[in-house]
Design a protein around this motif. Structure first.
Motif, PDB file in Angstrom:
ATOM      1  N   MET A 130      -2.551  -2.907  -0.512  1.00  0.00           N
ATOM      2  CA  MET A 130      -3.394  -2.005  -1.319  1.00  0.00           C
ATOM      3  C   MET A 130      -2.946  -2.171  -2.760  1.00  0.00           C
ATOM      4  O   MET A 130      -2.351  -1.275  -3.369  1.00  0.00           O
ATOM      5  CB  MET A 130      -3.222  -0.571  -0.816  1.00  0.00           C
ATOM      6  CG  MET A 130      -3.939  -0.327   0.512  1.00  0.00           C
ATOM      7  SD  MET A 130      -3.384   1.161   1.338  1.00  0.00           S
ATOM      8  CE  MET A 130      -1.969   0.510   2.208  1.00  0.00           C
ATOM      9  N   HIS A 176       2.314  -2.563  11.307  1.00  0.00           N
ATOM     10  CA  HIS A 176       1.460  -2.427  10.124  1.00  0.00           C
ATOM     11  C   HIS A 176       2.306  -1.955   8.937  1.00  0.00           C
ATOM     12  O   HIS A 176       2.953  -0.912   9.004  1.00  0.00           O
ATOM     13  CB  HIS A 176       0.350  -1.419  10.443  1.00  0.00           C
ATOM     14  CG  HIS A 176      -0.696  -1.282   9.389  1.00  0.00           C
ATOM     15  ND1 HIS A 176      -1.777  -2.145   9.287  1.00  0.00           N
ATOM     16  CD2 HIS A 176      -0.843  -0.388   8.389  1.00  0.00           C
ATOM     17  CE1 HIS A 176      -2.545  -1.774   8.270  1.00  0.00           C
ATOM     18  NE2 HIS A 176      -1.994  -0.706   7.697  1.00  0.00           N
ATOM     19  N   GLY A 180      -6.146   8.161  10.114  1.00  0.00           N
ATOM     20  CA  GLY A 180      -6.524   9.304  10.952  1.00  0.00           C
ATOM     21  C   GLY A 180      -6.765   8.960  12.413  1.00  0.00           C
ATOM     22  O   GLY A 180      -7.507   9.654  13.106  1.00  0.00           O
ATOM     23  N   GLY A 192      -0.258   5.832  12.108  1.00  0.00           N
ATOM     24  CA  GLY A 192       1.003   6.185  11.461  1.00  0.00           C
ATOM     25  C   GLY A 192       1.533   7.494  11.997  1.00  0.00           C
ATOM     26  O   GLY A 192       2.456   7.528  12.820  1.00  0.00           O
ATOM     27  N   SER A 193       0.926   8.603  11.562  1.00  0.00           N
ATOM     28  CA  SER A 193       1.460   9.906  11.975  1.00  0.00           C
ATOM     29  C   SER A 193       1.324  10.134  13.477  1.00  0.00           C
ATOM     30  O   SER A 193       2.191  10.783  14.073  1.00  0.00           O
ATOM     31  CB  SER A 193       0.816  11.029  11.166  1.00  0.00           C
ATOM     32  OG  SER A 193      -0.539  10.792  10.957  1.00  0.00           O
ATOM     33  N   SER A 201       1.834   2.196  11.910  1.00  0.00           N
ATOM     34  CA  SER A 201       2.081   2.057  10.476  1.00  0.00           C
ATOM     35  C   SER A 201       3.447   2.644  10.146  1.00  0.00           C
ATOM     36  O   SER A 201       3.685   3.839  10.356  1.00  0.00           O
ATOM     37  CB  SER A 201       1.013   2.805   9.677  1.00  0.00           C
ATOM     38  OG  SER A 201       1.456   2.954   8.343  1.00  0.00           O
ATOM     39  N   HIS A 214      -0.727  -4.844   4.914  1.00  0.00           N
ATOM     40  CA  HIS A 214      -1.940  -4.293   4.297  1.00  0.00           C
ATOM     41  C   HIS A 214      -1.673  -4.107   2.805  1.00  0.00           C
ATOM     42  O   HIS A 214      -0.974  -3.174   2.403  1.00  0.00           O
ATOM     43  CB  HIS A 214      -2.245  -2.956   5.001  1.00  0.00           C
ATOM     44  CG  HIS A 214      -3.446  -2.236   4.474  1.00  0.00           C
ATOM     45  ND1 HIS A 214      -3.742  -0.945   4.845  1.00  0.00           N
ATOM     46  CD2 HIS A 214      -4.429  -2.621   3.613  1.00  0.00           C
ATOM     47  CE1 HIS A 214      -4.851  -0.566   4.237  1.00  0.00           C
ATOM     48  NE2 HIS A 214      -5.290  -1.551   3.479  1.00  0.00           N
ATOM     49  N   ASP A 237       2.261  -0.982   5.006  1.00  0.00           N
ATOM     50  CA  ASP A 237       1.379  -0.557   3.912  1.00  0.00           C
ATOM     51  C   ASP A 237       2.046  -0.769   2.561  1.00  0.00           C
ATOM     52  O   ASP A 237       3.033  -0.110   2.238  1.00  0.00           O
ATOM     53  CB  ASP A 237       1.026   0.922   4.082  1.00  0.00           C
ATOM     54  CG  ASP A 237       0.044   1.144   5.216  1.00  0.00           C
ATOM     55  OD1 ASP A 237      -1.021   0.512   5.195  1.00  0.00           O
ATOM     56  OD2 ASP A 237       0.355   1.942   6.121  1.00  0.00           O
ATOM     57  N   PRO A 254      -7.715   5.004   1.151  1.00  0.00           N
ATOM     58  CA  PRO A 254      -6.351   4.493   1.249  1.00  0.00           C
ATOM     59  C   PRO A 254      -5.412   5.159   0.240  1.00  0.00           C
ATOM     60  O   PRO A 254      -5.846   5.611  -0.819  1.00  0.00           O
ATOM     61  CB  PRO A 254      -6.512   2.995   0.943  1.00  0.00           C
ATOM     62  CG  PRO A 254      -7.836   2.839   0.307  1.00  0.00           C
ATOM     63  CD  PRO A 254      -8.694   3.967   0.794  1.00  0.00           C
ATOM     64  N   GLY A 255      -4.151   5.229   0.602  1.00  0.00           N
ATOM     65  CA  GLY A 255      -3.131   5.780  -0.300  1.00  0.00           C
ATOM     66  C   GLY A 255      -2.097   6.656   0.395  1.00  0.00           C
ATOM     67  O   GLY A 255      -0.943   6.673  -0.002  1.00  0.00           O
ATOM     68  N   PHE A 256      -2.516   7.354   1.430  1.00  0.00           N
ATOM     69  CA  PHE A 256      -1.596   8.302   2.060  1.00  0.00           C
ATOM     70  C   PHE A 256      -1.797   8.342   3.574  1.00  0.00           C
ATOM     71  O   PHE A 256      -2.935   8.197   4.044  1.00  0.00           O
ATOM     72  CB  PHE A 256      -1.817   9.715   1.496  1.00  0.00           C
ATOM     73  CG  PHE A 256      -1.581   9.786   0.013  1.00  0.00           C
ATOM     74  CD1 PHE A 256      -0.299   9.988  -0.490  1.00  0.00           C
ATOM     75  CD2 PHE A 256      -2.626   9.597  -0.876  1.00  0.00           C
ATOM     76  CE1 PHE A 256      -0.069  10.008  -1.862  1.00  0.00           C
ATOM     77  CE2 PHE A 256      -2.412   9.616  -2.250  1.00  0.00           C
ATOM     78  CZ  PHE A 256      -1.127   9.824  -2.750  1.00  0.00           C
ATOM     79  N   GLY A 257      -0.707   8.562   4.290  1.00  0.00           N
ATOM     80  CA  GLY A 257      -0.803   8.789   5.730  1.00  0.00           C
ATOM     81  C   GLY A 257      -1.192  10.241   5.983  1.00  0.00           C
ATOM     82  O   GLY A 257      -1.219  11.070   5.061  1.00  0.00           O
ATOM     83  N   GLY A 258      -1.521  10.542   7.217  1.00  0.00           N
ATOM     84  CA  GLY A 258      -1.733  11.930   7.622  1.00  0.00           C
ATOM     85  C   GLY A 258      -3.068  12.544   7.225  1.00  0.00           C
ATOM     86  O   GLY A 258      -3.227  13.763   7.298  1.00  0.00           O
ATOM     87  N   ASP A 314      -8.100   1.903  10.314  1.00  0.00           N
ATOM     88  CA  ASP A 314      -6.861   2.438   9.748  1.00  0.00           C
ATOM     89  C   ASP A 314      -7.148   3.763   9.055  1.00  0.00           C
ATOM     90  O   ASP A 314      -7.942   3.810   8.109  1.00  0.00           O
ATOM     91  CB  ASP A 314      -6.328   1.396   8.746  1.00  0.00           C
ATOM     92  CG  ASP A 314      -5.013   1.790   8.097  1.00  0.00           C
ATOM     93  OD1 ASP A 314      -4.414   2.802   8.507  1.00  0.00           O
ATOM     94  OD2 ASP A 314      -4.594   1.071   7.170  1.00  0.00           O
ATOM     95  N   LEU A 354       4.500   3.401   7.414  1.00  0.00           N
ATOM     96  CA  LEU A 354       4.456   4.366   6.302  1.00  0.00           C
ATOM     97  C   LEU A 354       4.943   5.741   6.773  1.00  0.00           C
ATOM     98  O   LEU A 354       5.485   6.516   5.987  1.00  0.00           O
ATOM     99  CB  LEU A 354       3.011   4.462   5.778  1.00  0.00           C
ATOM    100  CG  LEU A 354       2.791   5.214   4.471  1.00  0.00           C
ATOM    101  CD1 LEU A 354       3.542   4.555   3.319  1.00  0.00           C
ATOM    102  CD2 LEU A 354       1.306   5.317   4.135  1.00  0.00           C
TER     103      LEU A 354
HETATM  104  C1  DX5 Z   1      -3.341   4.659   4.364  1.00  0.00           C
HETATM  105  C2  DX5 Z   1      -2.636   3.553   5.099  1.00  0.00           C
HETATM  106  C3  DX5 Z   1      -2.506   3.812   6.537  1.00  0.00           C
HETATM  107  C4  DX5 Z   1      -1.686   5.016   6.913  1.00  0.00           C
HETATM  108  C5  DX5 Z   1      -2.258   5.559   8.193  1.00  0.00           C
HETATM  109  O1  DX5 Z   1      -3.629   4.238   3.082  1.00  0.00           O
HETATM  110  O2  DX5 Z   1      -3.334   2.334   4.938  1.00  0.00           O
HETATM  111  O3  DX5 Z   1      -2.023   2.651   7.230  1.00  0.00           O
HETATM  112  O4  DX5 Z   1      -0.328   4.757   7.095  1.00  0.00           O
HETATM  113  O5  DX5 Z   1      -1.618   6.752   8.490  1.00  0.00           O
HETATM  114  P1  DX5 Z   1      -2.240   7.807   9.515  1.00  0.00           P
HETATM  115  O6  DX5 Z   1      -2.345   7.106  10.839  1.00  0.00           O
HETATM  116  O7  DX5 Z   1      -1.262   8.895   9.499  1.00  0.00           O
HETATM  117  O8  DX5 Z   1      -3.595   8.200   8.973  1.00  0.00           O
END
Ligand code: DX5
Ligand code: ZN
Length: 217
Positions: free
Chosen positions: A65, A30, A176, A196-197, A7, A63, A32, A140-144, A174, A9
């Motif tokens: 959102m 991917h 964590g 992502g992270s 991702s 993706h 976002d 959904p909304g944030f990575g990490g 998708d 993101l």
């Molecule tokens: C969250 C996104 C994910 C996000 C995943 O809303 O849809 O794609 O980037 O990030 P990690 O892998 O860090 O959880």
């Protein structure tokens, strides 16, 4: 064989070209897209997809959102998306049907996502039409964020639904995902891991992509 979809993101948007080059061994990219309404965050949109399209041949796994995604299907398809994921929670059922038909008409792979509190059964009206299902393993909304273990039974249930109704459909997870949670999700039936992270936090990104592929069964 498990597919890896980093991702972006978690990439450095000031060096996006470099960060896309770093993931060229992945299966999908991917992307976002967040509207600040369907999710409490705003990310990137159509012009960024257009720019990425010019610098990679990897499939773009976009993706959405966003609320009422039917409004933007054509624009994202024209921008170069190969897979478009919409959320079942983002509109009324008839509009979800319209959006999925628009994705197919544009020659793009159609994917439907469910948030953690949405049941697997919500996919049933469309499961036969889909090229991919995306099970969110975080809100959904944030990575990490931390992987929600309570989503594993749902992954198993979606895998059963896919096997009986549409065996070629992919099952993506998708949120964590790292080596240990990716292994659990894959054991329960996921075949595409978004990360992502875990990817962009690595010192050696190509090595991390290979590790993620290898940790799944
Ligand atoms: C969250 C996104 C994910 C996000 C995943 O809303 O849809 O794609 O980037 O990030 P990690 O892998 O860090 O959880
Ligand atoms: Zn995502």
């Amino acid at each position: 064989m498990i597919k890896i979809a980093p991702s972006i993101l978690s990439a450095d948007f000031a060096h996006l070209g470099r960060d896309i080059e770093q993931i060229k061994s992945a299966d999908y990219i991917h992307v976002d897209v967040m509207d600040g309404f369907f999710v409490p965050n705003i990310s990137i949109g159509i012009p960024v997809v257009q720019s990425i399209r010019k610098i990679t041949d990897l499939p773009l796994d976009v993706h959405l959102m966003i609320d009422r995604p039917v409004r933007y299907i054509e624009a994202f398809a024209k921008a170069g998306a190969d897979i478009l994921t919409i959320h079942v929670e983002a509109d009324k059922p008839e509009e979800i049907s319209r959006a999925l038909a628009a994705i197919k008409n544009a020659g793009v792979s159609a994917s439907l996502s469910i948030k953690p509190k949405t049941s697997a059964e919500a996919l049933l009206p469309w499961i036969e039409l889909l090229d991919m299902v995306l099970v969110m393993t975080v809100e959904p909304g944030f990575g990490g964020q931390a992987f929600m273990m309570d989503q594993l039974p749902k992954i198993r249930m979606v895998r059963k639904m896919i096997d009986s109704k549409n065996p070629l459909c992919e099952l993506e997870v998708d949120g964590g995902i790292d080596c240990s949670t990716g292994k659990l999700a894959a054991e329960d039936g996921a075949n595409v891991l978004v990360a992502g992270s875990a990817v962009y936090g690595a010192d050696d990104i190509p090595k991390r992509i290979a590790e993620l592929r290898a940790c799944a069964p």
